[in-house]
Design an enzyme around this catalytic site. Structure first.
Site, PDB file in Angstrom:
ATOM      1  N   ASP A 437     -30.104 -61.461  96.603  1.00 24.42           N
ATOM      2  CA  ASP A 437     -30.471 -62.328  97.726  1.00 24.42           C
ATOM      3  C   ASP A 437     -31.617 -63.271  97.365  1.00 24.42           C
ATOM      4  O   ASP A 437     -32.327 -63.066  96.372  1.00 24.42           O
ATOM      5  CB  ASP A 437     -30.866 -61.426  98.920  1.00 24.42           C
ATOM      6  CG  ASP A 437     -30.410 -62.002 100.245  1.00 24.42           C
ATOM      7  OD1 ASP A 437     -30.283 -63.233 100.352  1.00 24.42           O
ATOM      8  OD2 ASP A 437     -30.193 -61.209 101.176  1.00 24.42           O
ATOM      9  N   ASP A 496     -24.228 -65.754 106.675  1.00 18.63           N
ATOM     10  CA  ASP A 496     -24.649 -64.533 107.369  1.00 18.63           C
ATOM     11  C   ASP A 496     -23.914 -64.323 108.682  1.00 18.63           C
ATOM     12  O   ASP A 496     -24.068 -63.280 109.310  1.00 18.63           O
ATOM     13  CB  ASP A 496     -26.159 -64.574 107.648  1.00 18.63           C
ATOM     14  CG  ASP A 496     -26.955 -63.966 106.505  1.00 18.63           C
ATOM     15  OD1 ASP A 496     -26.335 -63.422 105.575  1.00 18.63           O
ATOM     16  OD2 ASP A 496     -28.198 -64.039 106.550  1.00 18.63           O
TER      17      ASP A 496
HETATM   18  C1  GLA Z   1     -30.304 -61.772 104.111  1.00 20.16           C
HETATM   19  C2  GLA Z   1     -28.833 -61.669 103.771  1.00 20.16           C
HETATM   20  C3  GLA Z   1     -28.190 -60.614 104.651  1.00 20.16           C
HETATM   21  C4  GLA Z   1     -28.891 -59.296 104.452  1.00 20.16           C
HETATM   22  C5  GLA Z   1     -30.374 -59.443 104.721  1.00 20.16           C
HETATM   23  C6  GLA Z   1     -31.135 -58.196 104.348  1.00 20.16           C
HETATM   24  O1  GLA Z   1     -30.505 -62.280 105.377  1.00 20.16           O
HETATM   25  O2  GLA Z   1     -28.205 -62.893 103.906  1.00 20.16           O
HETATM   26  O3  GLA Z   1     -26.824 -60.508 104.366  1.00 20.16           O
HETATM   27  O4  GLA Z   1     -28.665 -58.842 103.137  1.00 20.16           O
HETATM   28  O5  GLA Z   1     -30.928 -60.512 103.961  1.00 20.16           O
HETATM   29  O6  GLA Z   1     -32.472 -58.324 104.598  1.00 20.16           O
END
Ligand code: GLA
Length: 692
Positions: A437, A496
């Site tokens: 990430d 997301d």
């Molecule tokens: C980001 C990612 C999510 C998740 C969160 C975890 O927002 O895009 O999919 O993994 O971090 O904190």
């Protein structure tokens, strides 16, 4: 010196290497087999008249346009040596072997540029420059862009903008005189990334119109632009966006631009995908079949309760999931998103026996294990920040974003620490997959180049040391989806949002550039966590089918009927994924804006799968028949409905559907089409099409 011609897959590029500067005289449709005489005549034929109030010789579109060539638009090269701007670049020589190389240099000989132009057999053109400081002292580079000419009928632009959970929103604009420049200063492409800049004949669509498109294969700051001068010249171009002082070349030093990836299509946007997807597939040996994923994020968030996770592992395995990914929350002190990034040790309180019991359960159930990490970040509240404040990019007073700062990977100590922590985890545990990430912009002037090259190096080192580990690029969803990082990763977390309505648009547009097997798409909760919108299970399943499919939902709360539908869907996905992940992506230009049709057609056109999607209420009670693009016109196909039930507002379905299918030639399916079920809003109907 001569005129060079690159040809492949319906496109041509002709470069005139006879003059003082190399110039591109054609980039577009295939010109056929031209001998040297015809090429020379072509290059002569496009030399323009001399207009009034202008340069006294005809202006040509140089490979490296600048003031010295009479080009007063944006120059390809900008920079200075002791306050003296870089001079014009003259052609030194050109050579065509496997690809075309062009050498240029300043008259003073203090700068050299080597340009590579490579047209792949799939019809994808890649161009990059390598600048070398061959003069005395430092050369301060301000920018080096790749530019390609576009004709005057490429008068409409289509590119993208977006937000968190709303990536890849298309925007169209006419290209008038001037510059349309999309600039990213996020230190990552960003949710509003221009992504793929297209210029085409006004009104170009998915299946019609001539289109020229460029993408910069780079994950840091960049400018992607279209320009038309008052003289009529037009260009698409891109380059890294450099901050003052970001790149200084010492004597003998070199700078290489990212690749500009460029495609021409005379059959609309799908024609771009038809070239890009096979090319990307030929370069990245992605392991197929793509496993069905379960990701824990929206199922449990930070609450990594063992009983719940164990139940989830069992439910996932029972449904047919093949990879179980433990998301954020597993490392020391990480109870929420305000702390602990950098402390990449398994939390001893939550996981007294390490991750071993969970990994064993996952592996024992026949699934692979995956783990979330965010290696480029550091929380102010972390042991790492306390021990190494000097590793924070921009210093300990840099602004926080999601309560975190950026780890300076250009610092050798920080780089080694993070590489070793990841290597230790990958060695200790049987990890098949990292969700990698990147949840903030850098926001430190002049840091993008160093940080981006460092993360590429980090990914490359880990890939070499752990070749079996797959990596997913996530950046708060889809804020880092580009062909630079795709050289080093195996999956993108597309967005997301798991809301299928938003996902339809995001996946549709992201997959113009990136083949669907790289694009993660998950079945989410009935009421989407991000938007609060409730969607039918069938619509959620049909949406997540077209990509690298997975689940991001606490399956243990599903009822038996839902569990059965999910297991059936996974079975269908496993049956269809050889087609979904190798075929040609097709989209129709709908007559009714509330209806979308997209699908995947096998390369040999023996089978296909399509989704008819109602994003809203159709305009007419009987919507237009759906026409199936991409099939072989002379073969006969049987069309059959598949998938979960959907809601249709009808007293009786079309008779062919009630009969369970129909057989017709591809030409009839493409030109006349089939009557459709009267889908309620936010419903989808799936069809398989098999040659008989
Ligand atoms: C980001 C990612 C999510 C998740 C969160 C975890 O927002 O895009 O999919 O993994 O971090 O904190």
């Amino acid at each position: 010196m001569t005129v060079h011609h690159l040809r492949a897959a319906g496109s041509s590029l002709v470069l005139d290497a006879r003059g003082v500067a190399a110039s591109i005289v054609h980039w577009g449709s295939d010109l056929g087999d031209l001998d040297g005489t015809a090429l020379a005549a072509l290059a002569d034929a496009v030399v323009p008249a001399v207009p009034p109030s202008s340069l006294d010789v005809p202006l040509r579109f140089a490979l490296l346009p600048g003031l010295a060539e009479g080009w007063s638009g944006r120059p390809a090269l900008a920079g200075h040596r002791q306050g003296r701007p870089a001079g014009g670049l003259r052609l030194v020589g050109a050579d065509l072997q496997d690809f075309l190389t062009v050498r240029s240099a300043t008259p003073e000989g203090d700068l050299e540029v080597l340009t590579e132009l490579d047209l792949s057999s799939q019809g994808v053109l890649r161009v990059r420059h390598r600048l070398t400081n061959t003069g005395p002292g430092d050369f301060h580079l301000a920018g080096l862009d790749v530019r390609l000419p576009i004709p005057q009928d490429a008068a409409e632009l289509l590119d993208f903008t977006g937000l968190w959970c709303h990536e890849r929103q298309p925007q169209r604009t006419p290209l008038g005189h001037g510059m349309w420049s999309r600039e990213s200063r996020h230190g990552r492409p960003g949710h509003d990334d221009a992504f793929l800049l297209m210029a085409g004949e006004p009104g170009f669509g998915f299946r019609h119109g001539r289109v020229w498109a460029v993408h910069l294969a780079w994950s840091g700051d960049k400018s992607v632009h279209a320009e038309r001068s008052a003289l009529g010249y037009g260009a698409l171009g891109a380059g890294e966006l450099l901050a003052p002082g970001e790149i200084t070349l010492a004597e003998g030093g070199s700078y290489e631009t990212p690749w500009l990836v460029a495609v021409f299509s005379d059959t609309g946007i799908d024609g771009l995908s038809d070239r890009l997807h096979p090319w990307i597939r030929s370069r990245n040996a992605l392991r197929l079949p793509r496993p069905v994923v379960l990701n824990t994020w929206e199922a449990v968030y930070f609450n990594q309760d063992h009983a719940v996770l164990n139940e989830l592992v069992d439910a996932a395995a029972a449904a047919g999931v093949e990879r179980f990914v433990l998301d954020d929350g597993w490392f020391t002190g990480r109870r929420d998103d305000r702390r602990a990034l950098g402390d990449w040790y398994v939390d001893a309180e939550t996981w007294p026996d390490g991750l071993h019991p969970l990994v064993q359960r996952v592996r024992g159930a026949g699934m692979e294990f995956g783990l979330w990490v965010e290696p480029e970040m550091i929380s102010p509240e972390s042991a790492l920040a306390a021990a190494h404040p000097e590793w924070i990019l921009g210093g300990p007073d840099a602004p926080t974003w999601r309560w975190q700062r950026v780890l300076d990977l250009g610092d050798p100590g920080a780089f080694a620490y993070i590489r070793d922590r990841l290597a230790d985890l990958l060695t200790e545990y049987d990890i098949a997959f990292l969700k990698w990430d990147h949840n903030r912009d850098l926001l430190v002037p002049g840091s993008s180049h160093r940080q981006t090259t460092a993360v590429y190096r980090l990914l490359a080192e880990l890939k070499t040391a752990f070749p079996h580990v797959e990596i997913e690029s996530c950046a708060s969803g889809g804020a880092r989806i580009d062909l630079g990082i795709l050289e080093l990763v195996d999956r993108f977390w597309t967005s997301d949002t798991n809301d299928p309505l938003d996902r339809q648009a995001i996946q549709r547009w992201t997959s113009v550039l990136v083949p669907p097997e790289y694009l993660g798409g998950h079945l989410g909760d009935a009421t989407a966590h991000v938007t609060g919108r409730t969607s039918a299970l069938g619509f959620r399943l049909a949406t997540a089918l077209f990509g690298s499919a997975g689940i991001e939902w606490n399956l243990t709360v599903a009822n038996d009927a839902e569990k059965q539908l999910i297991a059936d869907w996974i079975g269908e996905y496993k049956r269809l994924r050889p087609l979904l992940h190798t075929g040609a992506v097709v989209r129709a230009d709908p007559a009714d804006p509330a209806l979308r049709l997209h699908g995947v057609v096998a390369q040999d056109r023996s089978q296909a799968v399509y989704a008819l999607v109602a994003t809203g209420t159709p305009r007419s009670a009987l919507p237009p028949p759906v026409r199936f693009p991409g099939l072989d016109p002379v073969r006969s196909y049987t069309v059959r409905p598949i998938g979960a039930p959907y809601k249709a507002v009808q007293d009786a379905p079309p008779p062919w559907l009630a009969d369970g299918g129909i057989t017709l030639p591809g030409r009839v399916l493409a030109e006349v089409g089939l009557t459709v079920p009267l889908l309620a809003p936010e419903q989808a109907a799936l069809f398989t099409v098999d040659a008989v």
